[in-house]
Design a protein around this motif. Structure first.
Motif, PDB file in Angstrom:
ATOM      1  N   MET A   1      36.256  41.822  45.037  1.00 56.95           N
ATOM      2  CA  MET A   1      37.565  42.054  44.588  1.00 56.95           C
ATOM      3  C   MET A   1      38.544  42.678  45.524  1.00 56.95           C
ATOM      4  SD  MET A   1      40.121  43.529  42.626  1.00 56.95           S
ATOM      5  CE  MET A   1      39.551  45.393  42.310  1.00 56.95           C
ATOM      6  N   PRO A   2      39.653  42.047  45.740  1.00 56.32           N
ATOM      7  CA  PRO A   2      39.989  40.898  45.154  1.00 56.32           C
ATOM      8  C   PRO A   2      39.721  39.660  45.980  1.00 56.32           C
ATOM      9  CG  PRO A   2      41.667  41.769  46.472  1.00 56.32           C
ATOM     10  CD  PRO A   2      40.265  42.811  46.108  1.00 56.32           C
ATOM     11  N   VAL A   3      39.964  38.403  45.323  1.00 56.15           N
ATOM     12  CA  VAL A   3      39.875  37.267  45.986  1.00 56.15           C
ATOM     13  C   VAL A   3      41.273  36.520  45.975  1.00 56.15           C
ATOM     14  CG1 VAL A   3      38.802  34.844  45.638  1.00 56.15           C
ATOM     15  CG2 VAL A   3      37.427  36.796  45.433  1.00 56.15           C
ATOM     16  N   VAL A   4      41.574  36.015  47.011  1.00 57.64           N
ATOM     17  CA  VAL A   4      42.967  35.470  47.080  1.00 57.64           C
ATOM     18  C   VAL A   4      43.014  34.159  47.790  1.00 57.64           C
ATOM     19  CG1 VAL A   4      45.377  36.018  48.447  1.00 57.64           C
ATOM     20  CG2 VAL A   4      43.856  37.912  47.743  1.00 57.64           C
ATOM     21  N   HIS A   5      43.348  33.323  47.192  1.00 57.97           N
ATOM     22  CA  HIS A   5      43.544  31.812  47.633  1.00 57.97           C
ATOM     23  C   HIS A   5      45.106  31.506  48.124  1.00 57.97           C
ATOM     24  CE1 HIS A   5      39.583  30.263  46.212  1.00 57.97           C
ATOM     25  NE2 HIS A   5      39.782  31.185  45.281  1.00 57.97           N
ATOM     26  N   VAL A   6      45.157  31.063  49.521  1.00 59.59           N
ATOM     27  CA  VAL A   6      46.401  30.928  49.978  1.00 59.59           C
ATOM     28  C   VAL A   6      46.644  29.426  50.232  1.00 59.59           C
ATOM     29  CG1 VAL A   6      47.913  31.179  51.960  1.00 59.59           C
ATOM     30  CG2 VAL A   6      46.520  33.210  51.102  1.00 59.59           C
ATOM     31  N   PHE A   7      47.394  28.812  49.738  1.00 58.10           N
ATOM     32  CA  PHE A   7      47.981  27.498  50.049  1.00 58.10           C
ATOM     33  C   PHE A   7      49.151  27.178  50.816  1.00 58.10           C
ATOM     34  CE2 PHE A   7      45.254  27.519  46.185  1.00 58.10           C
ATOM     35  CZ  PHE A   7      44.554  26.701  46.525  1.00 58.10           C
ATOM     36  N   VAL A   8      48.984  26.650  52.099  1.00 59.92           N
ATOM     37  CA  VAL A   8      50.124  26.428  52.893  1.00 59.92           C
ATOM     38  C   VAL A   8      50.147  25.235  53.575  1.00 59.92           C
ATOM     39  CG1 VAL A   8      49.946  28.766  53.884  1.00 59.92           C
ATOM     40  CG2 VAL A   8      48.742  27.257  55.015  1.00 59.92           C
ATOM     41  N   TRP A   9      51.058  24.691  53.918  1.00 60.60           N
ATOM     42  CA  TRP A   9      51.189  23.108  54.767  1.00 60.60           C
ATOM     43  C   TRP A   9      50.327  23.199  55.779  1.00 60.60           C
ATOM     44  CZ3 TRP A   9      57.297  22.927  54.699  1.00 60.60           C
ATOM     45  CH2 TRP A   9      57.701  22.728  53.623  1.00 60.60           C
ATOM     46  N   LYS A  10      49.658  22.034  55.931  1.00 61.00           N
ATOM     47  CA  LYS A  10      48.876  21.720  57.209  1.00 61.00           C
ATOM     48  C   LYS A  10      49.423  22.110  58.585  1.00 61.00           C
ATOM     49  CE  LYS A  10      45.272  18.556  58.884  1.00 61.00           C
ATOM     50  NZ  LYS A  10      44.202  19.879  58.600  1.00 61.00           N
TER      51      LYS A  10
ATOM     52  N   VAL D   4      50.218  31.310  46.478  1.00 62.99           N
ATOM     53  CA  VAL D   4      49.279  32.317  46.807  1.00 62.99           C
ATOM     54  C   VAL D   4      48.565  32.788  45.229  1.00 62.99           C
ATOM     55  CG1 VAL D   4      48.411  34.685  47.603  1.00 62.99           C
ATOM     56  CG2 VAL D   4      50.301  33.209  48.599  1.00 62.99           C
ATOM     57  N   HIS D   5      47.410  32.526  44.988  1.00 62.70           N
ATOM     58  CA  HIS D   5      46.656  32.859  43.850  1.00 62.70           C
ATOM     59  C   HIS D   5      45.798  34.215  44.088  1.00 62.70           C
ATOM     60  CE1 HIS D   5      47.347  29.126  41.345  1.00 62.70           C
ATOM     61  NE2 HIS D   5      47.663  28.882  42.549  1.00 62.70           N
ATOM     62  N   VAL D   6      46.065  35.198  43.308  1.00 57.58           N
ATOM     63  CA  VAL D   6      45.351  36.621  43.468  1.00 57.58           C
ATOM     64  C   VAL D   6      44.466  36.799  42.265  1.00 57.58           C
ATOM     65  CG1 VAL D   6      45.626  39.098  43.696  1.00 57.58           C
ATOM     66  CG2 VAL D   6      47.368  37.451  44.805  1.00 57.58           C
ATOM     67  N   PHE D   7      43.262  36.981  42.480  1.00 54.17           N
ATOM     68  CA  PHE D   7      42.494  37.174  41.333  1.00 54.17           C
ATOM     69  C   PHE D   7      41.894  38.862  41.420  1.00 54.17           C
ATOM     70  CE2 PHE D   7      42.185  32.714  41.878  1.00 54.17           C
ATOM     71  CZ  PHE D   7      42.210  32.223  40.603  1.00 54.17           C
ATOM     72  N   VAL D   8      42.129  39.620  40.633  1.00 58.40           N
ATOM     73  CA  VAL D   8      41.647  40.834  40.539  1.00 58.40           C
ATOM     74  C   VAL D   8      41.202  41.344  39.134  1.00 58.40           C
ATOM     75  CG1 VAL D   8      43.532  41.642  42.090  1.00 58.40           C
ATOM     76  CG2 VAL D   8      44.057  41.408  39.620  1.00 58.40           C
ATOM     77  N   TRP D   9      40.509  42.517  39.146  1.00 53.66           N
ATOM     78  CA  TRP D   9      39.871  42.876  37.795  1.00 53.66           C
ATOM     79  C   TRP D   9      41.041  43.380  36.854  1.00 53.66           C
ATOM     80  CZ3 TRP D   9      35.922  46.558  40.179  1.00 53.66           C
ATOM     81  CH2 TRP D   9      34.853  45.864  40.909  1.00 53.66           C
ATOM     82  N   LYS D  10      40.620  43.394  35.618  1.00 51.59           N
ATOM     83  CA  LYS D  10      41.559  43.409  34.738  1.00 51.59           C
ATOM     84  C   LYS D  10      42.013  44.923  34.594  1.00 51.59           C
ATOM     85  CE  LYS D  10      42.771  42.385  29.687  1.00 51.59           C
ATOM     86  NZ  LYS D  10      44.064  41.541  30.279  1.00 51.59           N
ATOM     87  N   GLY D  11      43.278  45.461  34.448  1.00 45.15           N
ATOM     88  CA  GLY D  11      43.562  46.802  34.350  1.00 45.15           C
ATOM     89  C   GLY D  11      44.270  47.294  35.494  1.00 45.15           C
ATOM     90  N   MET D  12      44.794  46.448  36.367  1.00 35.97           N
ATOM     91  CA  MET D  12      45.573  47.016  37.556  1.00 35.97           C
ATOM     92  C   MET D  12      47.079  47.244  36.851  1.00 35.97           C
ATOM     93  SD  MET D  12      47.019  44.354  40.779  1.00 35.97           S
ATOM     94  CE  MET D  12      45.550  45.068  42.102  1.00 35.97           C
ATOM     95  N   SER D  13      47.579  48.305  37.463  1.00 36.40           N
ATOM     96  CA  SER D  13      48.720  48.650  36.972  1.00 36.40           C
ATOM     97  C   SER D  13      50.020  48.059  37.255  1.00 36.40           C
ATOM     98  CB  SER D  13      48.991  50.153  37.422  1.00 36.40           C
ATOM     99  OG  SER D  13      49.613  50.071  38.700  1.00 36.40           O
ATOM    100  N   GLY D  14      51.061  47.897  36.542  1.00 34.16           N
ATOM    101  CA  GLY D  14      52.224  47.307  36.865  1.00 34.16           C
ATOM    102  C   GLY D  14      52.892  47.508  38.281  1.00 34.16           C
ATOM    103  N   GLU D  15      52.731  48.863  38.676  1.00 36.46           N
ATOM    104  CA  GLU D  15      53.140  49.477  39.973  1.00 36.46           C
ATOM    105  C   GLU D  15      52.416  48.543  41.134  1.00 36.46           C
ATOM    106  OE1 GLU D  15      55.784  50.514  40.808  1.00 36.46           O
ATOM    107  OE2 GLU D  15      55.441  50.930  42.716  1.00 36.46           O
ATOM    108  N   ALA D  16      51.079  48.837  41.005  1.00 33.91           N
ATOM    109  CA  ALA D  16      50.224  48.030  41.939  1.00 33.91           C
ATOM    110  C   ALA D  16      50.474  46.346  42.009  1.00 33.91           C
ATOM    111  CB  ALA D  16      48.876  48.200  41.547  1.00 33.91           C
ATOM    112  N   LYS D  17      50.691  45.592  40.836  1.00 32.51           N
ATOM    113  CA  LYS D  17      51.084  44.407  40.977  1.00 32.51           C
ATOM    114  C   LYS D  17      52.249  44.160  41.654  1.00 32.51           C
ATOM    115  CE  LYS D  17      49.007  43.318  36.434  1.00 32.51           C
ATOM    116  NZ  LYS D  17      49.211  42.900  35.017  1.00 32.51           N
TER     117      LYS D  17
END
Lengths: 67, 67, 67, 67, 67, 67
Positions: A1-10, D4-17
């Motif tokens: 945690m965390p896992v971040v997926h990044v999509f960009v142009w080739k 960018v897709h970010v996966f985190v555990w539930k409970g992250m504060s609004g400030e952290a986001k």
């Protein structure tokens, strides 16, 4: 945690990818998360396969290049 | 908004991809969303790497081809 | 095949979701893909959790609402 | 571009986001990408639904909390 | 490595989720990957938001329930 | 239902991929889900594009190889 997926142009350079990995990781370590917990997965998408406003980016944004 | 990720088998023609981008975008503009807000990211997956019913699609659906 | 992941802001109406599912599916059946092969997964994201231009959409695009 | 897709555990504060959105966006603007092109989608996952080493994080990492 | 994202209908029991996490992790440890390297992220999708054959699963597959 | 996305380093053998597809599918059939409902999409990511602890895995985990 965390896992971040990044999509960009080739076509993003290796140096730019290293900065993306480092910068995103630092964003989380600044929040107190240990760096070894941060995974960043970069996926490069050909501009032909990325649609914006109904057209492939290879046509819509012909002259814009990835860093 | 929206962001749409499309997963298809590898081998889809450029013409089919253009129709996918246009069709999905129109789905959202018909709902009142401006077209420049719609991003469609197509990712092609080799049939060997797409499992259906416990087998790679390259075996399970040997004769089915992407458009 | 295909699998389509749709990301929209939280608050989309059930009617709009039905149109998204129908419209995306038709995009693929128009290409000759059987409709039972099309899966569309919609995920609603709170505007607080969707960043645009460095800010949450709840601030950056305060007055824009999902359909 | 980028998305960018970010996966985190539930409970992250609004400030952290907010810091996640700002920090990831800056990573890309430092590379010369205009900030309005950067979309960051944060998804919070309950620790019960995030497996690590074969167990839910709610058991495996009981005492670790999101920022 | 690996990271696994699982999409299921909303309503899966905690016991079923534990089995999903354990079973997917074992699939990789059987290949020689250490268990602490395996992350499994389960996301539950309401049947209204999962389209199959052009309709929400809540209508198309009204009587099928998640485990 | 379910749809499973698997992210691994580039270089996994065809035999390992078959075992991943079979093992994940069995995890769900053991829960009573019919095997034809299970889709597994494997995506291989070059180690240069997978960041761990702020560095590409190609540097951080130079000697670890996919199965």
């Amino acid at each position: 945690m965390p896992v971040v997926h990044v999509f960009v142009w080739k076509g993003m350079s290796g140096e730019a990818k290293r900065k993306v990995i480092a910068g995103i990781t630092k964003t989380f370590t600044d929040l107190g998360i240990p760096e070894q917990a941060v995974e960043v997965i970069i996926q490069e998408i050909p501009k032909e396969d990325w649609g914006i406003a109904g057209l492939p980016a290879s046509e819509k944004l012909r002259d814009v290049m990835p860093p």
